[in-house]
Design a protein around this motif. Structure first.
Motif, PDB file in Angstrom:
ATOM      1  N   HIS A  40      -4.625  -0.089   6.405  1.00  0.00           N
ATOM      2  CA  HIS A  40      -4.725   0.372   7.806  1.00  0.00           C
ATOM      3  C   HIS A  40      -5.469  -0.594   8.732  1.00  0.00           C
ATOM      4  CE1 HIS A  40      -2.707   3.932   6.506  1.00  0.00           C
ATOM      5  NE2 HIS A  40      -3.620   4.097   5.563  1.00  0.00           N
ATOM      6  N   HIS A  46      -8.780   2.318   1.478  1.00  0.00           N
ATOM      7  CA  HIS A  46      -8.443   2.563   2.884  1.00  0.00           C
ATOM      8  C   HIS A  46      -9.639   2.203   3.744  1.00  0.00           C
ATOM      9  CE1 HIS A  46      -5.877   5.358   0.565  1.00  0.00           C
ATOM     10  NE2 HIS A  46      -5.006   5.266   1.559  1.00  0.00           N
ATOM     11  N   ASP A 100       2.807   3.038   2.908  1.00  0.00           N
ATOM     12  CA  ASP A 100       1.835   4.136   2.758  1.00  0.00           C
ATOM     13  C   ASP A 100       2.517   5.487   2.516  1.00  0.00           C
ATOM     14  OD1 ASP A 100      -0.670   5.307   2.494  1.00  0.00           O
ATOM     15  OD2 ASP A 100      -0.858   5.701   4.643  1.00  0.00           O
ATOM     16  N   HIS A 147       1.390   5.386  -2.320  1.00  0.00           N
ATOM     17  CA  HIS A 147       0.853   6.334  -3.303  1.00  0.00           C
ATOM     18  C   HIS A 147       2.015   6.963  -4.070  1.00  0.00           C
ATOM     19  CE1 HIS A 147      -3.111   6.614  -1.060  1.00  0.00           C
ATOM     20  NE2 HIS A 147      -2.318   6.106  -0.130  1.00  0.00           N
ATOM     21  N   HIS A 175       0.848  -1.212   0.000  1.00  0.00           N
ATOM     22  CA  HIS A 175       0.000   0.000   0.000  1.00  0.00           C
ATOM     23  C   HIS A 175       0.876   1.252   0.000  1.00  0.00           C
ATOM     24  CE1 HIS A 175      -3.686   2.287   1.624  1.00  0.00           C
ATOM     25  NE2 HIS A 175      -2.714   3.179   1.560  1.00  0.00           N
TER      26      HIS A 175
HETATM   27 ZN    ZN Z   1      -2.798   5.235   1.712  1.00  0.00          ZN
END
Ligand code: ZN
Ligand code: GUN
Length: 442
Positions: free
Chosen positions: A274, A235, A325, A82, A80
Motif C-alpha cells: 500500500h 502492510h 491484494d 492473500h 501482494h
Molecule cells: Zn493485503
C-alpha cells in the motif's frame, strides 16, 4: 556406453516484449521484437530476439510453436495478495478495519484445516495462472498448515512463489492468535522446510503493526536478520483509521513505517503493501534500505483507502511493483490492476504510461524482489515463465488494437480493456500450465 540425450529445445514465434530498464527513467527500456522468437530448453530461456536472426541458430529437431499475431512476454508478478481470502473476494464493508473484523478473520479461521487450505490453494494458483501471473508474494494465515498447503500446491505446478505464515499476537480474535515465541518458532521451522526448496521462497509475514506486540516485532526482526535472503512482507499506511491506530499503539515512532524500521524490518527483499500515506522521509528510507512498495489500486479503490503517490515515490527512486491484494483487491488480473493504477495516477495529477505498467508487473517486480535475471525478463539464463497475450481476445479489443499506431497504444489498450480473456496460454519453467479453453495451438 550410454550417451545423455540432448535437452529438447522449444521455440515460440510471436511478437516479444520485455524490459531491461524502467521506462520512467530510460528512453529505450523496452525490448520489442515484432516478429520474434523465444528459445527455451530445460525450463530456461536460451535466447529471445528477432525470428530472422534466431531461427537459423535452432538445433535440428527443435519444435517451433507458431503464436504469430500474439504477444509473448514474461509472466506477471503480483507482489501482494492473500490466498485465504479467495472465497471472500467482493465482500462489502465500509473500510479496512470493519472489513477485517466482519469477513477476513472468520474466513481465515478455516485454514487450520489442511484439506480446506489445499483446496483453496489449488483454486487460487490455477486462477493466477489463468490470469497470466506466474510469481506472487502471498500471505497465508496464522496456521502453519496453510503454508504447507500453499507450497505443496505450488510445488505440484513447479511455480516460483513466495509465501509465509501470518504473525499476529494481539488485536485479533483469540482463535487467530499466535504468540511472539510460537510465531517465530513456526516461521523458522517453515523457513527450514520450504525456503529455496525447488522454486519456493519464504516470506516472513507480520500482518501489520497493530496485530503484533513489540515482543513479536522484536523476534520477527531477529528472524529477518538471521535469514537475510528470505522475504519480509507486511502492510503499511493503507488507511487513515489504521494510521491513527498505529500512532496510538506506538507513540514513540516517528511514523507508521518507522515502527518496522525500529525492529529491523526494512531491508532488501522487504515488501510493503500500500504505502499510501507515507511522507518524503518515509519514501527516502524505503529507497535507502532497498525496501520495496507493492501498489494495490483495485484494493485501494474498493476499500476507499486512498491514492498511491507515484511522483513522490519516483522522486525518492523507491522500487515499485503492482499487486492485486486479493481479497480486498477485486481482480486476480494484473491487466485490470494496471487499468486501475492508471486511474490512480491520473487522480493524483500524474501520468503512468502503459510501457511503465507492464514493466512494473514484470521486471520492476523482479527487481523489487531481488530476482532480476531469474524471473521478469527474457535475458538468457532466466527461468522460462511466460505468457501468450491475445490482443484480439474480445471483439472490442480486436477493433481497438487493429487501429493502434504504435506499441504504447497497443499496450495501453491491453491494460485498459484486457483481463483474463487475453491470456491465451501460461508457461512456468518452460511447461504449459494454462491454455485458454477453445484456443488451438497453431
Ligand atoms: Zn493485503
Ligand atoms: N491490513 C491488515 N491485514 C490486511 C488484509 O488482509 N488486507 C488488507 N487490504 N489490509 C490489511
Amino acid at each position: 556406453m550410454s550417451t545423455v540425450p540432448p535437452t529438447p529445445v522449444q521455440a515460440y514465434r510471436a511478437s516479444l516484449l520485455h524490459f531491461h530498464a524502467d521506462p520512467a527513467f530510460s528512453l529505450d527500456a523496452c525490448l520489442w521484437h515484432e516478429d520474434g522468437l523465444l528459445i527455451v530448453a530445460g525450463g530456461i530461456v536460451q535466447a529471445a530476439g528477432d525470428y530472422a536472426r534466431l531461427f537459423p541458430t535452432l538445433p535440428a529437431g527443435a519444435q517451433v510453436t507458431d503464436y504469430r499475431g500474439k504477444v509473448i512476454m514474461p509472466g506477471f508478478i503480483d507482489t501482494h495478495l492473500h490466498f485465504p481470502q479467495t472465497d471472500m473476494i467482493a465482500s462489502p464493508a465500509p473500510g479496512l478495519l470493519p472489513w477485517l473484523e466482519t469477513y477476513t478473520f472468520p474466513t481465515e479461521r478455516q485454514f487450520g484445516d489442511p484439506a480446506h487450505a489445499r483446496e483453496v490453494a489449488d483454486f487460487f494458483l490455477d486462477e493466477l495462472l489463468r490470469c497470466g501471473t506466474t510469481t506472487a508474494m502471498v500471505y497465508c494465515t496464522v496456521h502453519r498448515e496453510s503454508v504447507d498447503a500453499f507450497f505443496e500446491a505450488s510445488e505440484a505446478r513447479n511455480l516460483r512463489m513466495a509465501a509465509g505464515k501470518v504473525l499476529m499476537d494481539r488485536n485479533c480474535p483469540e482463535f487467530l492468535r499466535d504468540t511472539a515465541e510460537s510465531g517465530a518458532r513456526d516461521s523458522e521451522d517453515l523457513i527450514k522446510k520450504w525456503h529455496n526448496k525447488g522454486r519456493a521462497m519464504y516470506a516472513i509475514t507480520p500482518r501489520f503493526a497493530p496485530t503484533s506486540t513489540e515482543a513479536q516485532l522484536q523476534l520477527t526482526g531477529e528472524l529477518a536478520a538471521a535469514y537475510p535472503d528470505t522475504f519480509i512482507q507486511t502492510h503499511v499506511s493503507e488507511n487513515a483509521d489504521e494510521c491513527s491506530w498505529v500512532k496510538s499503539l506506538f507513540p514513540e515512532a516517528r511514523s507508521y513505517l518507522d515502527v518496522y524500521d525500529h525492529y529491523g524490518l526494512m531491508r532488501e527483499r522487504a515488501m510493503f503493501g500500500h504505502c499510501i500515506w507515507l511522507d518524503e522521509r518515509d519514501f527516502a528510507r524505503m529507497a535507502e534500505t532497498g525496501s520495496a512498495a507493492a501498489i494495490c489500486p483495485t484494493s485501494n479503490f474498493f476499500l476507499g483507502s486512498g491514492l498511491f503517490d507515484f511522483e513522490k515515490a519516483d522522486a525518492a527512486r523507491v522500487s515499485l511493483s503492482l499487486a492485486t491484494d486479493v481479497g480486498a483487491g477485486t481482480s486476480f488480473s494484473m491487466l485490470q490492476t494496471m487499468n486501475e493504477a492508471y486511474k490512480v495516477a491520473r487522480l493524483k495529477g500524474s501520468y503512468l504510461p502503459a510501457a511503465r505498467m507492464f514493466y512494473l508487473a514484470t521486471l520492476g517486480a523482479a527487481r523489487s524482489m531481488q530476482l532480476e535475471g531469474t524471473i521478469g525478463s527474457f535475458v538468457a539464463g532466466a527461468e522460462a515463465d511466460f505468457i501468450v497475450l491475445d490482443p484480439k481476445a474480445t471483439p472490442l479489443l480486436a477493433r481497438r488494437t487493429e487501429r493502434c499506431n504504435n506499441l504504447e497504444e497497443l499496450l495501453f489498450a491491453l491494460a485498459l480493456l484486457g483481463d483474463d480473456r487475453c491470456i491465451r496460454a501460461t508457461f512456468a519453467a518452460g511447461r504449459k500450465v494454462h491454455e485458454c479453453a477453445g484456443a488451438m495451438t497453431l
